[in-house]
Design a protein around this motif. Structure first.
Motif, PDB file in Angstrom:
ATOM      1  N   ALA A   2      43.316  25.140  41.707  1.00 58.32           N
ATOM      2  CA  ALA A   2      41.945  25.661  41.660  1.00 58.32           C
ATOM      3  C   ALA A   2      41.703  26.644  42.806  1.00 58.32           C
ATOM      4  O   ALA A   2      41.003  27.658  42.637  1.00 58.32           O
ATOM      5  CB  ALA A   2      40.942  24.513  41.742  1.00 58.32           C
ATOM      6  N   MET A   3      42.285  26.356  43.962  1.00 59.36           N
ATOM      7  CA  MET A   3      42.125  27.228  45.125  1.00 59.36           C
ATOM      8  C   MET A   3      42.672  28.620  44.824  1.00 59.36           C
ATOM      9  O   MET A   3      42.014  29.644  45.086  1.00 59.36           O
ATOM     10  CB  MET A   3      42.852  26.605  46.323  1.00 59.36           C
ATOM     11  N   TRP A   4      43.861  28.683  44.240  1.00 54.79           N
ATOM     12  CA  TRP A   4      44.467  29.976  43.938  1.00 54.79           C
ATOM     13  C   TRP A   4      43.758  30.689  42.794  1.00 54.79           C
ATOM     14  O   TRP A   4      43.608  31.911  42.817  1.00 54.79           O
ATOM     15  CB  TRP A   4      45.959  29.808  43.638  1.00 54.79           C
ATOM     16  N   ARG A   5      43.308  29.949  41.789  1.00 55.27           N
ATOM     17  CA  ARG A   5      42.574  30.578  40.678  1.00 55.27           C
ATOM     18  C   ARG A   5      41.271  31.200  41.184  1.00 55.27           C
ATOM     19  O   ARG A   5      40.891  32.296  40.772  1.00 55.27           O
ATOM     20  CB  ARG A   5      42.270  29.540  39.592  1.00 55.27           C
ATOM     21  N   THR A   6      40.606  30.503  42.089  1.00 58.39           N
ATOM     22  CA  THR A   6      39.358  31.029  42.664  1.00 58.39           C
ATOM     23  C   THR A   6      39.637  32.225  43.565  1.00 58.39           C
ATOM     24  O   THR A   6      38.941  33.246  43.496  1.00 58.39           O
ATOM     25  CB  THR A   6      38.637  29.932  43.473  1.00 58.39           C
ATOM     26  N   PHE A   7      40.643  32.087  44.401  1.00 59.00           N
ATOM     27  CA  PHE A   7      41.057  33.166  45.296  1.00 59.00           C
ATOM     28  C   PHE A   7      41.327  34.436  44.487  1.00 59.00           C
ATOM     29  O   PHE A   7      40.887  35.536  44.855  1.00 59.00           O
ATOM     30  CB  PHE A   7      42.321  32.721  46.036  1.00 59.00           C
ATOM     31  N   TYR A   8      42.015  34.273  43.369  1.00 58.48           N
ATOM     32  CA  TYR A   8      42.328  35.427  42.521  1.00 58.48           C
ATOM     33  C   TYR A   8      41.060  36.026  41.921  1.00 58.48           C
ATOM     34  O   TYR A   8      40.842  37.236  41.977  1.00 58.48           O
ATOM     35  CB  TYR A   8      43.299  35.027  41.413  1.00 58.48           C
ATOM     36  N   LYS A   9      40.220  35.183  41.350  1.00 59.69           N
ATOM     37  CA  LYS A   9      39.009  35.667  40.678  1.00 59.69           C
ATOM     38  C   LYS A   9      38.083  36.414  41.631  1.00 59.69           C
ATOM     39  O   LYS A   9      37.528  37.466  41.296  1.00 59.69           O
ATOM     40  CB  LYS A   9      38.246  34.497  40.058  1.00 59.69           C
ATOM     41  N   VAL A  10      37.914  35.867  42.827  1.00 59.02           N
ATOM     42  CA  VAL A  10      36.902  36.389  43.745  1.00 59.02           C
ATOM     43  C   VAL A  10      37.407  37.553  44.602  1.00 59.02           C
ATOM     44  O   VAL A  10      36.661  38.505  44.854  1.00 59.02           O
ATOM     45  CB  VAL A  10      36.381  35.251  44.656  1.00 59.02           C
ATOM     46  N   TYR A  11      38.668  37.508  45.025  1.00 64.45           N
ATOM     47  CA  TYR A  11      39.154  38.509  45.974  1.00 64.45           C
ATOM     48  C   TYR A  11      40.412  39.275  45.533  1.00 64.45           C
ATOM     49  O   TYR A  11      40.486  40.491  45.686  1.00 64.45           O
ATOM     50  CB  TYR A  11      39.454  37.844  47.328  1.00 64.45           C
ATOM     51  N   ILE A  12      41.395  38.553  45.020  1.00 65.84           N
ATOM     52  CA  ILE A  12      42.682  39.203  44.744  1.00 65.84           C
ATOM     53  C   ILE A  12      42.583  40.186  43.594  1.00 65.84           C
ATOM     54  O   ILE A  12      43.092  41.315  43.673  1.00 65.84           O
ATOM     55  CB  ILE A  12      43.772  38.142  44.470  1.00 65.84           C
ATOM     56  N   SER A  13      41.937  39.790  42.506  1.00 67.05           N
ATOM     57  CA  SER A  13      41.838  40.646  41.328  1.00 67.05           C
ATOM     58  C   SER A  13      41.202  41.996  41.674  1.00 67.05           C
ATOM     59  O   SER A  13      41.707  43.057  41.296  1.00 67.05           O
ATOM     60  CB  SER A  13      41.030  39.954  40.229  1.00 67.05           C
ATOM     61  N   TYR A  14      40.098  41.958  42.396  1.00 68.20           N
ATOM     62  CA  TYR A  14      39.408  43.191  42.781  1.00 68.20           C
ATOM     63  C   TYR A  14      40.290  44.051  43.684  1.00 68.20           C
ATOM     64  O   TYR A  14      40.338  45.284  43.542  1.00 68.20           O
ATOM     65  CB  TYR A  14      38.096  42.849  43.487  1.00 68.20           C
ATOM     66  N   SER A  15      41.001  43.399  44.608  1.00 73.50           N
ATOM     67  CA  SER A  15      41.865  44.121  45.539  1.00 73.50           C
ATOM     68  C   SER A  15      43.009  44.816  44.811  1.00 73.50           C
ATOM     69  O   SER A  15      43.332  45.976  45.098  1.00 73.50           O
ATOM     70  CB  SER A  15      42.418  43.155  46.597  1.00 73.50           C
ATOM     71  N   VAL A  16      43.640  44.110  43.873  1.00 75.26           N
ATOM     72  CA  VAL A  16      44.719  44.702  43.083  1.00 75.26           C
ATOM     73  C   VAL A  16      44.189  45.879  42.271  1.00 75.26           C
ATOM     74  O   VAL A  16      44.825  46.942  42.185  1.00 75.26           O
ATOM     75  CB  VAL A  16      45.359  43.649  42.159  1.00 75.26           C
ATOM     76  N   GLN A  17      43.009  45.691  41.693  1.00 76.48           N
ATOM     77  CA  GLN A  17      42.390  46.747  40.881  1.00 76.48           C
ATOM     78  C   GLN A  17      42.120  47.994  41.717  1.00 76.48           C
ATOM     79  O   GLN A  17      42.405  49.122  41.288  1.00 76.48           O
ATOM     80  CB  GLN A  17      41.083  46.232  40.281  1.00 76.48           C
ATOM     81  N   GLN A  18      41.578  47.814  42.909  1.00 76.04           N
ATOM     82  CA  GLN A  18      41.247  48.946  43.763  1.00 76.04           C
ATOM     83  C   GLN A  18      42.505  49.685  44.219  1.00 76.04           C
ATOM     84  O   GLN A  18      42.507  50.919  44.330  1.00 76.04           O
ATOM     85  CB  GLN A  18      40.431  48.479  44.977  1.00 76.04           C
ATOM     86  N   ALA A  19      43.577  48.953  44.500  1.00 75.89           N
ATOM     87  CA  ALA A  19      44.837  49.589  44.877  1.00 75.89           C
ATOM     88  C   ALA A  19      45.423  50.340  43.691  1.00 75.89           C
ATOM     89  O   ALA A  19      45.827  51.505  43.813  1.00 75.89           O
ATOM     90  CB  ALA A  19      45.823  48.544  45.390  1.00 75.89           C
ATOM     91  N   SER A  20      45.425  49.685  42.539  1.00 81.45           N
ATOM     92  CA  SER A  20      46.039  50.261  41.347  1.00 81.45           C
ATOM     93  C   SER A  20      45.370  51.553  40.906  1.00 81.45           C
ATOM     94  O   SER A  20      46.039  52.526  40.538  1.00 81.45           O
ATOM     95  CB  SER A  20      46.008  49.241  40.203  1.00 81.45           C
ATOM     96  N   GLN A  21      44.042  51.589  40.956  1.00 77.87           N
ATOM     97  CA  GLN A  21      43.347  52.780  40.478  1.00 77.87           C
ATOM     98  C   GLN A  21      43.541  53.983  41.408  1.00 77.87           C
ATOM     99  O   GLN A  21      43.271  55.120  41.029  1.00 77.87           O
ATOM    100  CB  GLN A  21      41.860  52.491  40.274  1.00 77.87           C
ATOM    101  N   ARG A  22      44.067  53.709  42.606  1.00 77.79           N
ATOM    102  CA  ARG A  22      44.404  54.794  43.524  1.00 77.79           C
ATOM    103  C   ARG A  22      45.896  55.121  43.463  1.00 77.79           C
ATOM    104  O   ARG A  22      46.371  55.979  44.208  1.00 77.79           O
ATOM    105  CB  ARG A  22      44.003  54.403  44.958  1.00 77.79           C
ATOM    106  N   GLY A  23      46.621  54.411  42.601  1.00 79.44           N
ATOM    107  CA  GLY A  23      48.048  54.655  42.450  1.00 79.44           C
ATOM    108  C   GLY A  23      48.897  53.943  43.479  1.00 79.44           C
ATOM    109  O   GLY A  23      50.063  54.276  43.675  1.00 79.44           O
ATOM    110  N   PHE A  24      48.318  52.936  44.157  1.00 87.28           N
ATOM    111  CA  PHE A  24      49.036  52.205  45.197  1.00 87.28           C
ATOM    112  C   PHE A  24      49.508  50.845  44.653  1.00 87.28           C
ATOM    113  O   PHE A  24      48.736  50.147  43.987  1.00 87.28           O
ATOM    114  CB  PHE A  24      48.144  51.974  46.418  1.00 87.28           C
ATOM    115  N   ASP A  25      50.740  50.478  44.985  1.00 87.24           N
ATOM    116  CA  ASP A  25      51.241  49.207  44.473  1.00 87.24           C
ATOM    117  C   ASP A  25      52.014  48.402  45.518  1.00 87.24           C
ATOM    118  O   ASP A  25      52.742  47.469  45.188  1.00 87.24           O
ATOM    119  CB  ASP A  25      52.136  49.436  43.252  1.00 87.24           C
TER     120      ASP A  25
END
Length: 327
Positions: free
Chosen positions: A207-230
């Motif tokens: 649950a800790m990791w699922r929440t971590f992903y939903k709240v912070y990781i997903s947005y962070s990956v999205q913001q990096a990806s849309q700038r072409g950063f991986d």
């Protein structure tokens, strides 16, 4: 006199560019320019020698913990697969991200010890919980993530219709929502005692990791990806900012910092601006006690400058950049 820690060992297959640091025979060497396959100990001199490596001072090897030697062991198979599927990064990379995050949070690289962490640190955000500091909410936090965590715990425990109350009941604690804030009615001793008891609970960790992903990781990956950063380092830098200062919202949040970091398509150039912008505001009472915030940013920026962007084979480098004193 304190002996400098060694950076990660030199690799004959890695490409090094100016400023990258590697160690061999208990000495650090800094690359003078692009180089590959040149052994630092036999291809070095002073700054003006023309050699590809500049010899540094003697260093002592970093002591590696067991969790570093087998990073996958820090995650359940389900969590490991979830992270790989949704971020593209493996256990070694996420283990290093978490070590960099945990140093300024708990003054420790052993982040796995904090699944059961619970404390009211009197920052008007309610209780702070777990490996990424989920909060129950308060005057300084009207968008807390602990309610999501308790709902995810209910789901991970098998609930067909997961709810916040269901998660609280499974733990044996009492509370209710007041708007977006979770008000805990138990005493701090009782509530945190129950959270402490979940340290090794498999459903709680998931649950800790699922929440971590939903709240912070997903947005962070999205913001990096849309700038072409991986790169793992870039995503980790964004995650650290989001959990420390908020993912979206005011000018100090990840969203706010990104809006002031320019639009360079070169990852290193963009991140240099991002780190400079974050450094300006990170040591405020809302985020970190000075100088912890600047040291927090320096962890990531130093690794970026040294070209350690994939966070692989860099155990000694991570130890070195986190060897600063907490205040």
């Amino acid at each position: 006199m304190t002996t400098e820690l060694c950076n990660s060992p030199w690799s004959s297959t890695r490409i090094y560019v100016a400023g990258n640091v590697a160690s061999i025979d208990d000495r650090n060497y800094t690359a003078a320019y692009w180089t590959q396959g040149n052994v630092p100990s036999t291809s070095s001199g002073d700054v003006n020698s023309g050699q590809p490596w500049v010899s540094g001072v003697a260093c002592k090897p970093a002591s590696l913990a067991a969790q570093t030697l087998d990073p996958d062991s820090n995650f359940s198979p389900a969590t490991l697969q979830f992270l790989k599927d949704n971020t593209g990064f493996d256990g070694e990379q996420w283990n290093n991200i978490m070590k960099l995050i945990n140093k300024p949070e708990q003054d420790s690289l052993d982040w796995t010890k904090y699944y059961g962490y619970c404390e009211n640190i009197h920052d008007d955000r309610g209780y702070t919980i777990g490996i990424f500091g989920a909060t129950t909410g308060g005057p300084n936090d009207d968008g807390p993530d602990a309610p999501t965590l308790f709902k995810e715990y209910d789901a991970a425990s098998g609930a067909s219709s997961p709810s916040i109350q269901g998660g609280l009941s499974r733990i044996g604690v009492h509370g209710s929502m007041s708007g977006s804030i979770l008000k805990i009615s138990d005493s701090a001793k009782v509530f945190c005692g129950k959270i402490n008891g979940l340290q090794s609970n498999a459903a709680w960790r998931e649950a800790m990791w699922r929440t971590f992903y939903k709240v912070y990781i997903s947005y962070s990956v999205q913001q990096a990806s849309q700038r072409g950063f991986d790169d793992a380092l870039t995503v980790g830098s964004f995650v650290d900012t989001a959990l420390n200062q908020g993912a979206t919202g005011d000018s100090g949040s990840l969203e706010g910092l990104l809006s002031r970091s320019g639009n360079s398509s070169d990852e290193k150039t963009f991140m240099a601006t991002f780190y400079a912008q974050r450094t300006k505001i990170v040591d405020t009472n809302d985020y970190n006690q000075s100088p912890n915030g600047k040291n927090r940013v320096k962890e990531w920026s130093t690794l970026m400058n040294e070209g350690i962007t994939d966070l692989k084979n860099c155990d000694a480098d991570v130890i070195k950049v986190t060897s600063w004193t907490m205040h």
